[in-house]
Design an enzyme around this catalytic site. Sequence first.
Site, PDB file in Angstrom:
ATOM      1  CG  MET A 184    -107.770  -7.105 -73.999  1.00 30.63           C
ATOM      2  SD  MET A 184    -109.520  -7.008 -73.629  1.00 30.63           S
ATOM      3  CE  MET A 184    -110.118  -6.180 -75.071  1.00 30.63           C
ATOM      4  CB  SER A 240    -108.178  -6.407 -81.837  1.00 29.92           C
ATOM      5  OG  SER A 240    -106.931  -6.149 -81.239  1.00 29.92           O
ATOM      6  CG  LEU A 297    -100.685  -8.990 -80.192  1.00 33.75           C
ATOM      7  CD1 LEU A 297     -99.273  -9.398 -79.764  1.00 33.75           C
ATOM      8  CD2 LEU A 297    -101.256  -7.970 -79.206  1.00 33.75           C
ATOM      9  CG  HIS A 350    -101.660  -4.548 -79.838  1.00 33.02           C
ATOM     10  ND1 HIS A 350    -102.485  -5.024 -80.825  1.00 33.02           N
ATOM     11  CD2 HIS A 350    -102.459  -4.274 -78.777  1.00 33.02           C
ATOM     12  CE1 HIS A 350    -103.735  -5.047 -80.379  1.00 33.02           C
ATOM     13  NE2 HIS A 350    -103.754  -4.597 -79.152  1.00 33.02           N
TER      14      HIS A 350
HETATM   15  P1  AMP Z   1    -106.178  -3.830 -76.532  1.00 35.15           P
HETATM   16  O1  AMP Z   1    -105.520  -5.100 -76.939  1.00 35.15           O
HETATM   17  O2  AMP Z   1    -107.188  -3.327 -77.510  1.00 35.15           O
HETATM   18  O3  AMP Z   1    -106.681  -3.853 -75.113  1.00 35.15           O
HETATM   19  O4  AMP Z   1    -105.045  -2.730 -76.553  1.00 35.15           O
HETATM   20  C1  AMP Z   1    -103.860  -2.875 -75.826  1.00 35.15           C
HETATM   21  C2  AMP Z   1    -103.100  -1.590 -75.859  1.00 35.15           C
HETATM   22  O5  AMP Z   1    -102.780  -1.251 -77.205  1.00 35.15           O
HETATM   23  C3  AMP Z   1    -103.899  -0.398 -75.290  1.00 35.15           C
HETATM   24  O6  AMP Z   1    -103.024   0.414 -74.526  1.00 35.15           O
HETATM   25  C4  AMP Z   1    -104.354   0.312 -76.535  1.00 35.15           C
HETATM   26  O7  AMP Z   1    -104.578   1.690 -76.344  1.00 35.15           O
HETATM   27  C5  AMP Z   1    -103.177   0.084 -77.452  1.00 35.15           C
HETATM   28  N1  AMP Z   1    -103.582   0.250 -78.853  1.00 35.15           N
HETATM   29  C6  AMP Z   1    -104.617  -0.364 -79.477  1.00 35.15           C
HETATM   30  N2  AMP Z   1    -104.728   0.091 -80.746  1.00 35.15           N
HETATM   31  C7  AMP Z   1    -103.757   1.013 -80.911  1.00 35.15           C
HETATM   32  C8  AMP Z   1    -103.354   1.837 -82.005  1.00 35.15           C
HETATM   33  N3  AMP Z   1    -103.984   1.835 -83.176  1.00 35.15           N
HETATM   34  N4  AMP Z   1    -102.298   2.666 -81.811  1.00 35.15           N
HETATM   35  C9  AMP Z   1    -101.654   2.703 -80.623  1.00 35.15           C
HETATM   36  N5  AMP Z   1    -101.983   1.955 -79.564  1.00 35.15           N
HETATM   37  C10 AMP Z   1    -103.017   1.119 -79.700  1.00 35.15           C
END
Ligand code: AMP
Length: 281
Positions: A30, A186, A33, A37
């Site tokens: 989303m 984020s 970043l 990510h």
């Molecule tokens: P989001 O943008 O929050 O929807 O996250 C996108 C992807 O990044 C999802 O698969 C999350 O689980 C992963 N993600 C978010 N934060 C982390 C983190 N701290 N470590 C590893 N993966 C993450």
Amino acid sequence: MQVVTSVKELQTLLLDFRKNNKPIGFVPTMGALHNGHISLVANSVQENAVTVVSIFVNPTQFNDKNDLKNYPRTLDQDLAKLVSSGADIVFSPNEEEMYPEPDNRIFDFGSIDKVMEGAHRPGHFNGVAQIVSKLFEAVKPDKAYFGEKDFQQLAIIRQLVLKLGYPVQIVPCPIIREADGLAMSSRNTLLSEAQRKSAPLISQTLFKSREMAQNSSVKDVKNWVISTIDTDPELQTEYFEIVDDVTLMPVNKWDEAQGKVGCIAVKVGKIRLIDNIRYNL
Ligand code: AMP
């Protein structure tokens, strides 16, 4: 790196890779970043001929209108980070492109979407399933990368893939943390200075609970985690559950399940943070 906003353009770019059986890796995000990510992108770049990253703040997964409104949107900075991460294609559609008409599909994931995030964020996982299915159908990836930070989401995605029969391998990636232990998110950028100072107590308590677990009951560990975090006036635990890592059902005794994960959601003012930890007992 190419940036496209329509499914049609995206599929044109992927045509040759598909024809030549070159593996397509996919990282849905989303935006806003951070290095969590980027670690997913790095894994995909290593394992595939082409890596697609999507950036789309999906409205149907937000059960809280203010959370959607305040969600950070930083497309220019995101693109700069992705260029240096080795991503090949960024898919950054608008709402009309993903939802030309309302998506009325209702998914049933049985018990795994009724607990924890599912119980506290009604409709959240249904929205996640809607967008991830649309993205999988647009990208048709061979491998898709998801962070273990969203532990329950990963279980839902695995179920979705089974249910809809997508030929995609789901690759789980470890949680990336700040130097003080706070899981990258984020939403961390929305914390005030005081809230940001308090937030690492969440992960620090989870880490300590792993030691405590060696000679304490599940119940005592749970109570201790919640009361320790809630001593900080900035933090309010919404739930902390120790669950079977496959069924996501709460465990009452350490030997009740093979894999055990402690999953937590904490309100930091209006911001909601989640984290989790594995217990190796
Ligand atoms: P989001 O943008 O929050 O929807 O996250 C996108 C992807 O990044 C999802 O698969 C999350 O689980 C992963 N993600 C978010 N934060 C982390 C983190 N701290 N470590 C590893 N993966 C993450």
